[in-house]
Design a protein around this motif. Structure first.
Motif, PDB file in Angstrom:
ATOM      1  N   ARG A 110      30.306  34.230  33.153  1.00  0.00           N
ATOM      2  CA  ARG A 110      30.061  32.919  32.535  1.00  0.00           C
ATOM      3  C   ARG A 110      31.163  32.711  31.487  1.00  0.00           C
ATOM      4  O   ARG A 110      30.923  32.854  30.283  1.00  0.00           O
ATOM      5  CB  ARG A 110      28.676  32.844  31.886  1.00  0.00           C
ATOM      6  CG  ARG A 110      27.514  32.766  32.855  1.00  0.00           C
ATOM      7  CD  ARG A 110      26.201  32.518  32.124  1.00  0.00           C
ATOM      8  NE  ARG A 110      25.058  32.634  32.993  1.00  0.00           N
ATOM      9  CZ  ARG A 110      24.498  31.630  33.687  1.00  0.00           C
ATOM     10  NH1 ARG A 110      25.010  30.414  33.583  1.00  0.00           N
ATOM     11  NH2 ARG A 110      23.449  31.833  34.443  1.00  0.00           N
ATOM     12  N   GLN A 161      20.072  30.493  31.329  1.00  0.00           N
ATOM     13  CA  GLN A 161      21.459  30.902  31.146  1.00  0.00           C
ATOM     14  C   GLN A 161      21.526  32.139  30.256  1.00  0.00           C
ATOM     15  O   GLN A 161      20.497  32.715  29.886  1.00  0.00           O
ATOM     16  CB  GLN A 161      22.267  29.757  30.509  1.00  0.00           C
ATOM     17  CG  GLN A 161      22.340  28.492  31.335  1.00  0.00           C
ATOM     18  CD  GLN A 161      23.225  27.438  30.702  1.00  0.00           C
ATOM     19  OE1 GLN A 161      23.371  27.366  29.491  1.00  0.00           O
ATOM     20  NE2 GLN A 161      23.837  26.610  31.550  1.00  0.00           N
ATOM     21  N   LYS A 208      27.809  29.971  35.980  1.00  0.00           N
ATOM     22  CA  LYS A 208      28.017  31.350  36.421  1.00  0.00           C
ATOM     23  C   LYS A 208      28.869  31.319  37.681  1.00  0.00           C
ATOM     24  O   LYS A 208      28.521  30.654  38.667  1.00  0.00           O
ATOM     25  CB  LYS A 208      26.667  32.029  36.706  1.00  0.00           C
ATOM     26  CG  LYS A 208      26.780  33.507  37.049  1.00  0.00           C
ATOM     27  CD  LYS A 208      25.392  34.114  37.204  1.00  0.00           C
ATOM     28  CE  LYS A 208      25.459  35.611  37.477  1.00  0.00           C
ATOM     29  NZ  LYS A 208      24.109  36.204  37.635  1.00  0.00           N
TER      30      LYS A 208
END
Length: 224
Positions: A110, A161, A208
């Motif tokens: 990420r 996340q 991602k």
């Protein structure tokens, strides 16, 4: 505001299988630098006293050193060998964390996480014990039950996340628990010990990278 030690556990154990690449995705080029460079740089820039624990297969240590060579001023990074699962990899990284810390656990792929989100997670963890960034569902959802399916209310669901952020006194004891296949992320581990998790707004750009299209999108976002 209370000041604590800050430790980022960056988990970078992925392969290049879904990227159709022989190179692990965290080391692929993104705007002239490896994906992992951008991830490390975001945490290094968020706080001057940030310590970074990079967890990855021992066979990739030399590649990680090549990533770190891109920095003009090398950040405080410790390399740690990963484990059999994400749970075990994070547990190995947590051995580098002392007391009175805020711990960020982040996906190495990420790379577009912002310093603003990292700081938001830090402040929320100080206030609530944890901070889990989430974004809204945009698509319609259907629940599958055998041969049947039904629509569900997407307003009741969020996309999770990282960085999943915790006070050390919450996260460290949680990872002393025996491994369970139901531990899909750090929040599920903390919940097993009875800790409620606090949600904070995530970022649409905090994607991602798992497939080739994700790399194209990330490059476009960086160029903006």
């Amino acid at each position: 505001m209370e000041q604590r030690n800050k430790v980022a556990i960056i988990v970078a154990g992925g392969s290049g299988s879904r990227m159709q690449s022989a190179i692990p995705k965290q080391f692929l080029d993104l705007a002239g630098k490896p994906v992992l460079y951008h991830t490390i740089a975001a945490f290094a820039a968020s706080f001057k006293d940030m310590r970074i624990v990079l967890v990855l297969p021992e066979a990739h240590f030399h590649m990680a050193e090549e990533v770190l060579a891109h920095f003009e001023e090398k950040p405080d990074v410790t390399l740690v060998k990963g484990g059999e699962t994400r749970f075990h990899s994070v547990k190995n990284g947590l051995r580098q964390v002392g007391d009175h810390a805020v711990v960020f656990v982040h996906d190495g792929v990420r790379p577009l996480v912002s310093t603003t989100l990292i700081r938001t997670c830090y402040e929320a963890a100080l206030s609530h014990g944890s901070a889990i960034p989430v974004i809204d569902m945009k698509d319609s959802l259907r629940e599958i039950d055998g041969e049947k399916n039904k629509a569900v209310d997407r307003e009741r669901y969020k996309i999770i996340q990282t960085p999943q952020t915790f006070l050390s006194e919450i996260l460290l004891p949680a990872f002393d628990l025996p491994y369970d296949a139901l531990f899909t992320d750090e929040a599920t581990v903390a919940e097993r010990l009875g800790h409620a998790v606090h949600l904070v707004p995530g970022e649409e750009a905090n994607i991602k990278i798992t497939k080739p299209l994700d790399l194209v999108i990330a490059k476009a976002l960086l160029e903006e």
